[in-house]
Design a protein around this motif. Structure first.
Motif, PDB file in Angstrom:
ATOM      1  N   LEU A   1       0.831  -1.207   0.000  1.00  0.00           N
ATOM      2  CA  LEU A   1       0.000   0.000   0.000  1.00  0.00           C
ATOM      3  C   LEU A   1       0.870   1.263   0.000  1.00  0.00           C
ATOM      4  CD1 LEU A   1      -2.745  -1.035   2.600  1.00  0.00           C
ATOM      5  CD2 LEU A   1      -2.900  -1.120   0.098  1.00  0.00           C
ATOM      6  N   ILE A   2       1.933   1.250   0.808  1.00  0.00           N
ATOM      7  CA  ILE A   2       2.837   2.409   0.842  1.00  0.00           C
ATOM      8  C   ILE A   2       3.443   2.640  -0.540  1.00  0.00           C
ATOM      9  CG2 ILE A   2       5.076   3.203   1.729  1.00  0.00           C
ATOM     10  CD1 ILE A   2       4.347   1.851   4.417  1.00  0.00           C
ATOM     11  N   GLU A   3       3.792   1.557  -1.223  1.00  0.00           N
ATOM     12  CA  GLU A   3       4.411   1.713  -2.543  1.00  0.00           C
ATOM     13  C   GLU A   3       3.400   2.208  -3.576  1.00  0.00           C
ATOM     14  OE1 GLU A   3       7.437   2.120  -1.492  1.00  0.00           O
ATOM     15  OE2 GLU A   3       8.136   1.170  -3.330  1.00  0.00           O
ATOM     16  N   ARG A   4       2.157   1.756  -3.494  1.00  0.00           N
ATOM     17  CA  ARG A   4       1.156   2.307  -4.424  1.00  0.00           C
ATOM     18  C   ARG A   4       0.889   3.779  -4.155  1.00  0.00           C
ATOM     19  NH1 ARG A   4      -1.231   4.944  -7.101  1.00  0.00           N
ATOM     20  NH2 ARG A   4      -2.857   4.527  -8.672  1.00  0.00           N
ATOM     21  N   ALA A   5       0.968   4.154  -2.858  1.00  0.00           N
ATOM     22  CA  ALA A   5       0.690   5.544  -2.485  1.00  0.00           C
ATOM     23  C   ALA A   5       1.777   6.502  -2.973  1.00  0.00           C
ATOM     24  CB  ALA A   5       0.518   5.658  -0.968  1.00  0.00           C
ATOM     25  N   ARG A   6       2.898   5.979  -3.498  1.00  0.00           N
ATOM     26  CA  ARG A   6       3.907   6.845  -4.123  1.00  0.00           C
ATOM     27  C   ARG A   6       3.344   7.574  -5.333  1.00  0.00           C
ATOM     28  NH1 ARG A   6       8.164   5.301  -6.850  1.00  0.00           N
ATOM     29  NH2 ARG A   6       7.653   3.091  -7.118  1.00  0.00           N
ATOM     30  N   PHE A   7       2.370   6.941  -5.989  1.00  0.00           N
ATOM     31  CA  PHE A   7       1.798   7.509  -7.205  1.00  0.00           C
ATOM     32  C   PHE A   7       0.459   8.156  -6.906  1.00  0.00           C
ATOM     33  CE2 PHE A   7       4.239   3.717  -8.179  1.00  0.00           C
ATOM     34  CZ  PHE A   7       5.193   4.224  -9.051  1.00  0.00           C
ATOM     35  N   PRO A   8       0.114   9.200  -7.644  1.00  0.00           N
ATOM     36  CA  PRO A   8      -1.250   9.720  -7.503  1.00  0.00           C
ATOM     37  C   PRO A   8      -2.240   8.734  -8.107  1.00  0.00           C
ATOM     38  CG  PRO A   8      -0.094  10.865  -9.265  1.00  0.00           C
ATOM     39  CD  PRO A   8       0.916   9.952  -8.617  1.00  0.00           C
ATOM     40  N   LEU A   9      -3.497   9.078  -8.070  1.00  0.00           N
ATOM     41  CA  LEU A   9      -4.528   8.138  -8.517  1.00  0.00           C
ATOM     42  C   LEU A   9      -4.309   7.691  -9.966  1.00  0.00           C
ATOM     43  CD1 LEU A   9      -7.056   6.663  -7.677  1.00  0.00           C
ATOM     44  CD2 LEU A   9      -8.402   8.658  -8.354  1.00  0.00           C
ATOM     45  N   ASN A  10      -3.926   8.601 -10.845  1.00  0.00           N
ATOM     46  CA  ASN A  10      -3.676   8.250 -12.255  1.00  0.00           C
ATOM     47  C   ASN A  10      -4.889   7.580 -12.891  1.00  0.00           C
ATOM     48  OD1 ASN A  10      -1.118   9.313 -12.424  1.00  0.00           O
ATOM     49  ND2 ASN A  10      -0.043   7.396 -11.972  1.00  0.00           N
ATOM     50  N   SER A  11      -6.003   8.281 -12.878  1.00  0.00           N
ATOM     51  CA  SER A  11      -7.259   7.645 -13.275  1.00  0.00           C
ATOM     52  C   SER A  11      -7.278   7.174 -14.726  1.00  0.00           C
ATOM     53  CB  SER A  11      -8.443   8.578 -12.988  1.00  0.00           C
ATOM     54  OG  SER A  11      -8.251   9.803 -13.647  1.00  0.00           O
TER      55      SER A  11
END
Lengths: 280, 280
Positions: A47-57
Motif C-alpha cells: 500500500l505504501i508503494e502504491r501511495a507513491r503515485f497519484p490516482l492516475n485515473s
C-alpha cells in the motif's frame, strides 16, 4: 513469535494443547499464524508503494486505450494484470495452491516442470474464490483512499504497484481456506452440524472473535505507522510510541479500515464457503 | 524533510543559497533529494519482500526450462523480466525518462497516448546506461546475501520480487543522471574543465563526499532495522533505539553493503558518464 500471536481464529478452535501429539499439525498451526502476521507486513509495504503515485485515473479508464490492437474496452490496469497473469501462469505461478489468478480465460497450462506442493486443502472445497470481490473492493473502495488525486503519467508503474497489492490481498484473503482447514481438522465436531445444515450464520458465529479481530486491526494500524514513517538518523524522531502522529505514507486508519471492513470479512466468507464444502 | 537531508552529492555543488532566484530549480533540487531518500524505503521494502522466499536457484538456471517454446537458454527469471518488460513497454512505461528496461531487443513502441514528461536531462547524455552492471550485481552479489538457501517452488513469485528489486535499484542508480544534471546546471564552471579534459578521476573526486556517503549507509541500515522488525502491540518491543539487534527480515549490514559497495559507486559512475557527455 507464533506463541505470542492470537490469530483471530485461533482462540477457540486452535487450543495449544490439542495438537501436541502430531508434529506436522503443530507445524501447520504455527505456519498459518505466522503466515497471516507476515502477510500484514507485505500488505502495508504494498500500500505504501502504491501511495507513491497519484490516482492516475487514466490507467483505469477503459476508453483511454481506444480500440487499439484488440485491447478495446480494457484499461491499462486490466491489460497489465491479464497479460502479466498469462506470463505467470505459463511459468508456473498457479501451480502453488496459495495463488489464484484474477482472470482465468486467457491462461495456458504451465510449461515448467511440475513442483510438488503440499496439498493441504480438501479438494472439493479448494475452489472457493472471491477474486471478483477483491478486485472490486480494491479499485472501488481502497485505491481512492490510499492514492492522492492527480496524474503523473506513470500508469504502468502504478498498475504494477496495484498488482502487487491485489496479489497479496488475494493471498491473504484466500488463505482463509487454509485457516478453515486447520480449524476443521482440529475440531470437526464443532463445525459438522452447521455444515450439514448449510447454516452459514452459525458457521460465521463460530469463526468470529471480535476481540481478536480488533487486535489484528490495531496491529496493522501500528505497522502502517512504523513502516510508513520518515526514518532519519536522529533517533529521537523515530519510535513506535508515537506521542504525536508521525508523517505516514499511508493513513494507518485506512489500513485498519481495510482489515475491519474488507480483509477480515472476506477471509471469513472464504472460511465459511470452504467449510460448507468440507464434507462433500 | 528535504532541508534535513544532506544528499551525498549535495554538500558542495548544491548550496542552499545558489538557487533561490529560480523557483523551478529550487523545486528540482528538493525533488532530487526527496526522491533519493524515498527510494531508500522502496529498496528496503523490496529486499524484505524478496527475502520471504528462499534462493530458489531453479528460477535462475537457464537449463531448467529446457528448450521449450523458444525459451531455451533462458531462465524463468530472465523470461519473466523480458516478457514483463514487453508488456510494460507497449503500455508506455519507458516513455518516462526515469525508467530504463533491462532488455531492449524485444520491445515494441508504446501504443498508448504520449504523456508529456518534463525533459530535464541533456539529450546527448541521457542515454547513459548501467543496466547490465545492475543485473549482474543483483544476481551474482546481492541475491545470495538476502535469500536463504532453499527451494519452495515459488519461482515466479520470487522472480516477480526480483523484478521489483531490479527496477527500483535501476531507478535509484540511473537517477544519477538527474543528480548530475542538477549539479552541473548549478555550477558548470566546477565541472567543465574536467569534462573537456575527459578526466574521469577528477570528476569522481568532485562527486565524492565520504562523510555523506557514510551517513546514507547508516540511514539505510536503520531503515532495514525499522522496516524489517516484527511489529507487535507490545510497545516496549518496538523502537528504533535497538539496544539489542531486533529480528530483522533482511540483514541491515547487507543493505548498508549494498549501498556502499554497489548503489553509491554505480550512481557515481552514472554521474561521471553523464557529465562526460554534458558538453557534447
Amino acid at each position: 513469535m507464533a506463541s505470542q500471536i492470537l490469530h483471530k481464529n485461533s482462540s477457540r478452535a486452535l487450543p495449544e494443547s490439542s495438537c501436541c501429539d502430531d508434529p506436522l499439525k503443530t507445524l501447520s498451526l504455527e505456519l498459518v499464524r505466522d503466515t497471516l502476521v507476515r502477510i500484514e507486513d507485505s500488505i502495508v509495504f504494498a500500500l505504501i508503494e502504491r501511495a507513491r503515485f497519484p490516482l492516475n485515473s487514466n490507467a483505469y479508464d477503459a476508453s483511454y486505450l481506444g480500440n487499439h490492437r484488440g485491447h478495446g474496452g480494457r484499461s491499462i490496469s486490466e491489460v497489465f494484470v491479464r497479460e502479466t497473469e498469462v506470463i505467470e501462469a505459463k511459468l508456473g505461478r498457479y501451480q502453488n495452491p496459495e495463488e489464484i489468478p484474477f482472470f482465468t480465460d486467457d491462461l495456458a497450462s504451465p510449461f515448467v516442470p511440475a513442483f510438488n506442493y503440499p496439498q493441504v486443502l480438501y479438494p472439493a472445497a479448494a475452489s472457493v474464490n472471491v477474486s471478483k470481490d477483491i478486485w472490486d473492493m480494491y479499485f472501488k473502495n481502497l485505491l481512492p483512499l490510499i492514492a492522492s488525486e492527480g496524474d503523473d503519467g506513470d500508469y504502468v508503474s502504478a498498475a504494477a504497484a496495484d498488482l502487487v497489492c491485489l496479489q497479496v490481498l488475494s493471498r491473504r484473503i484466500h488463505y482463509g481456506r487454509q485457516v478453515a482447514e486447520v480449524k476443521f481438522s482440529d475440531a470437526p465436531q464443532d463445525y459438522s452440524p452447521a455444515i450439514r445444515a448449510k447454516d452459514r450464520n452459525t458457521l460465521m458465529k463460530l469463526l468470529t472473535f471480535e476481540s481478536v479481530e480488533e487486535m489484528v486491526k490495531r496491529r496493522v494500524e501500528k505497522k502502517a505507522k512504523v513502516f510508513g514513517q520518515d526514518v532519519t538518523l536522529n533517533d529521537k524522531n523515530n519510535s513506535t510510541d508515537f506521542d504525536g502522529e508521525p508523517n505516514c505514507k499511508v493513513d494507518p486508519s485506512v489500513v485498519g479500515q481495510l482489515y475491519s471492513e474488507w480483509v477480515i470479512p472476506l477471509t471469513k466468507v472464504v472460511e465459511v464457503e470452504y467449510l460448507l464444502r468440507r464434507l462433500d
